[in-house]
Design an enzyme around this catalytic site. Structure first.
Site, mmCIF file in Angstrom:
data_model
loop_
_atom_site.group_PDB
_atom_site.id
_atom_site.type_symbol
_atom_site.label_atom_id
_atom_site.label_comp_id
_atom_site.label_asym_id
_atom_site.label_seq_id
_atom_site.Cartn_x
_atom_site.Cartn_y
_atom_site.Cartn_z
ATOM 1 N N GLU A 96 10.470 71.771 3.804
ATOM 2 C CA GLU A 96 9.624 72.788 4.450
ATOM 3 C C GLU A 96 8.273 72.906 3.723
ATOM 4 O O GLU A 96 7.215 72.819 4.349
ATOM 5 C CB GLU A 96 10.326 74.154 4.455
ATOM 6 C CG GLU A 96 11.469 74.220 5.467
ATOM 7 C CD GLU A 96 12.091 75.613 5.620
ATOM 8 O OE1 GLU A 96 12.982 75.757 6.455
ATOM 9 O OE2 GLU A 96 11.687 76.560 4.905
ATOM 10 N N HIS A 151 14.700 77.770 34.595
ATOM 11 C CA HIS A 151 13.898 76.546 34.696
ATOM 12 C C HIS A 151 12.428 76.934 34.824
ATOM 13 O O HIS A 151 12.116 77.859 35.565
ATOM 14 C CB HIS A 151 14.310 75.751 35.941
ATOM 15 C CG HIS A 151 13.460 74.541 36.161
ATOM 16 N ND1 HIS A 151 13.573 73.414 35.368
ATOM 17 C CD2 HIS A 151 12.461 74.291 37.050
ATOM 18 C CE1 HIS A 151 12.683 72.520 35.791
ATOM 19 N NE2 HIS A 151 11.998 73.022 36.804
HETATM 20 P P1 NAI Z 1 19.160 72.113 -1.539
HETATM 21 O O1 NAI Z 1 20.461 72.217 -2.221
HETATM 22 O O2 NAI Z 1 19.022 72.305 -0.084
HETATM 23 O O3 NAI Z 1 18.513 70.662 -1.863
HETATM 24 C C1 NAI Z 1 18.309 70.208 -3.186
HETATM 25 C C2 NAI Z 1 18.186 68.690 -3.171
HETATM 26 O O4 NAI Z 1 17.796 68.248 -4.478
HETATM 27 C C3 NAI Z 1 19.477 67.977 -2.819
HETATM 28 O O5 NAI Z 1 19.247 67.096 -1.753
HETATM 29 C C4 NAI Z 1 19.844 67.267 -4.123
HETATM 30 O O6 NAI Z 1 20.526 66.057 -3.896
HETATM 31 C C5 NAI Z 1 18.481 67.042 -4.764
HETATM 32 N N1 NAI Z 1 18.514 66.803 -6.227
HETATM 33 C C6 NAI Z 1 19.240 67.484 -7.153
HETATM 34 N N2 NAI Z 1 19.023 66.964 -8.396
HETATM 35 C C7 NAI Z 1 18.131 65.949 -8.259
HETATM 36 C C8 NAI Z 1 17.517 65.019 -9.181
HETATM 37 N N3 NAI Z 1 17.738 65.033 -10.519
HETATM 38 N N4 NAI Z 1 16.661 64.104 -8.676
HETATM 39 C C9 NAI Z 1 16.401 64.064 -7.342
HETATM 40 N N5 NAI Z 1 16.958 64.913 -6.443
HETATM 41 C C10 NAI Z 1 17.812 65.849 -6.883
HETATM 42 O O7 NAI Z 1 18.209 73.113 -2.360
HETATM 43 P P2 NAI Z 1 16.781 73.742 -2.046
HETATM 44 O O8 NAI Z 1 16.045 72.968 -1.018
HETATM 45 O O9 NAI Z 1 16.159 73.924 -3.391
HETATM 46 O O10 NAI Z 1 17.144 75.142 -1.434
HETATM 47 C C11 NAI Z 1 17.867 76.119 -2.205
HETATM 48 C C12 NAI Z 1 18.659 77.042 -1.321
HETATM 49 O O11 NAI Z 1 17.806 77.838 -0.515
HETATM 50 C C13 NAI Z 1 19.585 76.289 -0.378
HETATM 51 O O12 NAI Z 1 20.852 76.883 -0.421
HETATM 52 C C14 NAI Z 1 18.954 76.469 0.971
HETATM 53 O O13 NAI Z 1 19.933 76.529 2.001
HETATM 54 C C15 NAI Z 1 18.202 77.795 0.827
HETATM 55 N N6 NAI Z 1 17.034 77.787 1.718
HETATM 56 C C16 NAI Z 1 17.222 77.881 3.054
HETATM 57 C C17 NAI Z 1 16.139 77.818 3.912
HETATM 58 C C18 NAI Z 1 16.364 77.889 5.378
HETATM 59 O O14 NAI Z 1 17.455 78.276 5.790
HETATM 60 N N7 NAI Z 1 15.401 77.499 6.215
HETATM 61 C C19 NAI Z 1 14.768 77.656 3.409
HETATM 62 C C20 NAI Z 1 14.709 77.529 2.005
HETATM 63 C C21 NAI Z 1 15.803 77.606 1.202
#
Ligand code: NAI
Length: 467
Positions: free
Chosen positions: A189, A446
């Site tokens: 995002e 529609h």
């Molecule tokens: P996420 O858990 O969605 O994604 C984190 C990503 O980082 C994963 O794909 C993981 O494999 C990767 N990763 C971890 N360690 C790594 C490394 N050493 N090197 C490279 N890649 C690595 O976490 P994110 O995007 O930080 O979001 C956090 C939370 O906030 C989530 O639970 C998400 O659902 C929530 N959130 C939800 C939103 C929405 O519903 N639209 C918007 C923003 C956040």
């Protein structure tokens, strides 16, 4: 002064819980250490990011899309100050709205950091160090989550060059180059925001795919779209170091399967590798509250192992989503008031607010295969939807997954314009245990994008009309 309920944390879980409990006649206080209500979501999460996502989408539209509609405005110019003012005004309106609602519902607000002294006692330490103790019959912990850094990598956030989502929402100019670590929701995002505004964005992701947990077919389509949009993706790449360089940030990563490490530099680095439950300073250990890998252990009624203590939202199991926390807040308030609050975890929608949007509710094809459940899939592309063509948003599709034997809808996955809005009807259908045929036989206006949802439901039985 003694309360029926003290809620710790005024994010979407906590403030909704406090208001619902007050509606049900309980005497409620809410403790919040921020100066404003609404937690991460309203202050530095969902709401400001959506303000920037919408504004940057308008910017991209003005530059690339409007001429196709015969609207000629010339090359758009970004007014960065106005952009940030739009975001800040949006946040202010929302957090002030929560303050108003708490007051309207006669919830006592207490500013400061809450800690549990024992069941029935919450100590609040104000910013000036003064302390007070609130006596209460029940406590709900709704303290949310904080940024998590990749395991084994020391990250020093300055929120200007090395940023979490908080800093990436408040950059003082568009970076020429941005490296995003983690191709999850936050990374894609916020990466999209700055790419649309002109940054060259490179994403480094550990897994061999983006958006873990989302439907594989949707993700494949989306990955191609992101690359077409100009985002560079390094998959199967493990970040091992994040440092400040001479001018900007430096990120070192290596192939997960082993091989040579490489280092990239950029003006700004966004670390988006997940979040961790935030329970620091709550006194949970001393109070004897059981934890599991940082999360508070609860039963199906949100009760911790200590009587009178409940927990909801990002500090407990389940997806870290504002709307999941809100629903848990409603349910726990009702349970404490002697009613039968309940959350259906099978029907929690998830939305990624990129272009196109991605939305999902229920099981993915991968989930169903892993669980050995026989299913039928119906798919319908937006290229065959009149409204989508008229709006030039014909990328993407709707996929409905239904039980092969009963036709009950088990999952719906949408990639396309306004997917986040379209998913709501699928959630309602699934909450009522509806079938693909129920959806297919429901009259849809529609011309609307929602006709694609109906057609995908018809396609489960191979009787779609427009394809
Ligand atoms: P996420 O858990 O969605 O994604 C984190 C990503 O980082 C994963 O794909 C993981 O494999 C990767 N990763 C971890 N360690 C790594 C490394 N050493 N090197 C490279 N890649 C690595 O976490 P994110 O995007 O930080 O979001 C956090 C939370 O906030 C989530 O639970 C998400 O659902 C929530 N959130 C939800 C939103 C929405 O519903 N639209 C918007 C923003 C956040």
């Amino acid at each position: 002064m003694s309360y029926d309920l003290v809620v710790i944390g005024a994010g979407p879980g906590g403030y909704v819980c406090a208001i619902r409990a007050a509606q049900l006649g309980l005497k409620v206080a809410i403790v919040e250490k921020r100066k404003t209500y609404g937690g991460t979501c309203l202050n530095v999460g969902c709401i400001p990011s959506k303000a920037l996502l919408h504004a940057s989408e308008m910017f991209e539209m003005a530059g690339h899309e409007l001429p196709h509609f015969g609207v000629v405005v010339g090359k758009p110019k970004l007014d960065h100050v106005a952009l940030m003012k739009h975001k800040d005004d949006t946040v202010a309106a929302n957090v002030n709205g929560v303050a108003f609602l708490l007051k309207k519902n006669k919830v006592t607000t207490v500013q400061g950091a809450g800690a549990i002294l024992a069941a029935g006692q919450v100590e609040v330490t104000a910013e000036d160090g003064s302390k007070q103790v609130l006596e209460t019959k029940n406590i709900v912990i709704a303290t949310g989550s904080d940024v998590a850094t990749p395991p084994g990598v020391a990250v020093e956030f300055d929120e200007k060059v090395i940023c979490s989502s908080t800093g990436a929402l408040a950059l003082d100019k568009v970076p020429a180059k941005l490296i995003v670590i983690g191709a999850g929701v936050i990374g894609l995002e916020l990466g999209s925001v700055w790419r649309r505004l002109g940054a060259e964005v490179t994403v480094v992701e550990y897994l061999d795919r983006i958006l873990p947990g989302m439907d594989g077919e949707v993700v494949k389509t989306f990955q191609r779209t992101l690359e077409k949009q100009g985002m560079k993706l390094h998959l199967s790449s493990k970040v091992t170091a994040v440092e400040k360089g001479k001018k900007g940030g430096k990120v070192t990563f290596e192939p997960v399967a082993g091989g040579e490490a490489q280092t990239l530099e950029a003006d700004v680095v966004l670390v988006a590798t997940g979040r961790r439950p935030y329970t620091d300073g709550l006194g949970l250990e001393a109070a004897g509250v059981a934890m599991d890998r940082g999360r508070i252990v609860i039963d199906e009624h949100f009760r911790a192992n200590v009587a009178g203590i409940y927990a909801i939202g990002d500090v407990v199991r389940g997806p870290m989503l504002a709307h999941k926390a809100e629903d848990e807040g409603l349910a726990v308030a009702e349970i404490i008031a002697g009613q039968h609050g309940h959350v259906n975890y099978e029907v929690i929608p998830g939305v990624v607010y990129t272009t196109p949007e991605i939305a999902a509710v229920g099981a993915t094809e991968e989930d169903l295969k892993a669980r050995g459940i026989a299913y039928k899939a119906g798919k319908f592309p937006f290229t065959a939807n009149g409204r989508a063509r008229a709006m030039r948003v014909a990328d993407g599709f709707v996929k409905v997954l239904a039980d092969a034997a009963t036709d009950r809808v088990l999952g719906v996955h949408i990639i396309g314009h306004a997917a986040g809005e379209l998913i709501a009807e699928a959630a309602v259908l699934m909450e009522f245990g509806g079938s693909a045929e129920d959806l297919a036989r429901t009259c849809h206006a529609h011309p609307t994008l929602s006709e694609a949802v109906k057609e995908a439901a018809m396609a489960v039985d191979k009787r779609q009309i427009h394809m």
